[in-house]
Design a protein around this motif. Structure first.
Motif, PDB file in Angstrom:
ATOM      1  N   UNK A 107      -8.016  19.837 -19.518  1.00  0.00           N
ATOM      2  CA  UNK A 107      -9.094  19.719 -18.533  1.00  0.00           C
ATOM      3  C   UNK A 107      -8.547  19.435 -17.136  1.00  0.00           C
ATOM      4  N   UNK A 108      -7.526  18.625 -17.078  1.00  0.00           N
ATOM      5  CA  UNK A 108      -6.933  18.229 -15.795  1.00  0.00           C
ATOM      6  C   UNK A 108      -6.223  19.385 -15.101  1.00  0.00           C
ATOM      7  N   UNK A 109      -5.566  20.249 -15.868  1.00  0.00           N
ATOM      8  CA  UNK A 109      -4.689  21.266 -15.291  1.00  0.00           C
ATOM      9  C   UNK A 109      -5.219  22.687 -15.430  1.00  0.00           C
ATOM     10  N   UNK A 110      -6.472  22.851 -15.869  1.00  0.00           N
ATOM     11  CA  UNK A 110      -6.955  24.199 -16.172  1.00  0.00           C
ATOM     12  C   UNK A 110      -6.876  25.164 -14.993  1.00  0.00           C
ATOM     13  N   UNK A 111      -6.960  24.659 -13.767  1.00  0.00           N
ATOM     14  CA  UNK A 111      -6.899  25.568 -12.607  1.00  0.00           C
ATOM     15  C   UNK A 111      -5.740  25.238 -11.663  1.00  0.00           C
ATOM     16  N   UNK A 118       1.577  25.765 -17.637  1.00  0.00           N
ATOM     17  CA  UNK A 118       2.100  26.759 -18.569  1.00  0.00           C
ATOM     18  C   UNK A 118       2.466  26.114 -19.907  1.00  0.00           C
ATOM     19  N   UNK A 119       3.037  24.926 -19.832  1.00  0.00           N
ATOM     20  CA  UNK A 119       3.404  24.200 -21.056  1.00  0.00           C
ATOM     21  C   UNK A 119       2.155  23.805 -21.848  1.00  0.00           C
ATOM     22  N   UNK A 120       1.130  23.316 -21.153  1.00  0.00           N
ATOM     23  CA  UNK A 120      -0.124  22.935 -21.814  1.00  0.00           C
ATOM     24  C   UNK A 120      -0.756  24.156 -22.473  1.00  0.00           C
TER      25      UNK A 120
END
Length: 195
Positions: A107-111, A118-120
């Motif tokens: 949720x934090x890194x979706x955009x 990339x790792x997530x």
């Protein structure tokens, strides 16, 4: 395990706990130093940058996730018992203080493009592939309908987990686990082979 490796493992455990509460973006070498009472320079020697720290925390968390969720579930009998074991283990993982680092990070890194996102994404795809594969073996065992789509099952089961995380963590809903379990049973009923 040598002393340096043990120290690094202890630091990564602390960093994982910190990331679950402040997010990957909120975790810095400075905040980690404050929470572990270690020097910034000592931590810098281990990680060199915030991004390197974030990536290593994700790698460390994935190792823990495999050891605590995936491997024990794969020891269960193939088919529905294994699907249930994965679900139960993931619920326990999500219920730990701070919740699931992978769900929060998604949720934090979706955009936010970059190596950490990339790792997530890679870890999320691995999880979805695991769910689909375990479901597929359930089809071959005759537990689930032959026409049931493993990728759709993985999508829906992961959706239940995201909802559980949101209801439990954000809304503080005490019924979150019961609701997740009810949704899981409904999902299983929809794909189960008729007896």
């Amino acid at each position: 395990m040598g002393k340096g490796e043990a120290t690094r493992e202890t630091i990564l455990d602390a960093a994982s706990r910190l990331a679950r509460t402040v997010g990957l973006s909120g975790m810095t070498i400075g905040t980690l130093a404050a929470s572990t009472e270690l020097s910034k320079s000592g931590l810098y020697a281990h990680f060199r940058s915030k991004e390197a720290l974030q990536l290593q925390v994700l790698e460390h968390a994935k190792g823990r996730f495999v050891a605590e969720v995936v491997s024990p579930a794969l020891a269960a009998a193939r088919g529905e018992p294994r699907v249930r074991a994965l679900f139960d283990a993931k619920l326990r993982w999500n219920a730990q203080p701070g919740g699931c680092i992978f769900t929060s990070s998604a949720m934090e890194l979706d955009d936010r493009p970059g190596p950490v996102r990339d790792r997530v994404v890679r870890d999320q795809r691995d999880w979805l592939d695991t769910l689909a594969t375990v479901f597929h073996t359930g089809r071959t065992e005759g537990h689930f309908r032959a026409d049931a789509d493993p990728e759709q099952f993985a999508f829906e089961l992961d959706g239940i987990m995201f909802s559980y995380h949101s209801f439990k963590r954000l809304l503080g809903d005490e019924t979150a686990e019961a609701r997740a379990r009810r949704a899981f049973e409904t999902l299983l009923d929809s794909v189960r082979e008729a007896r």
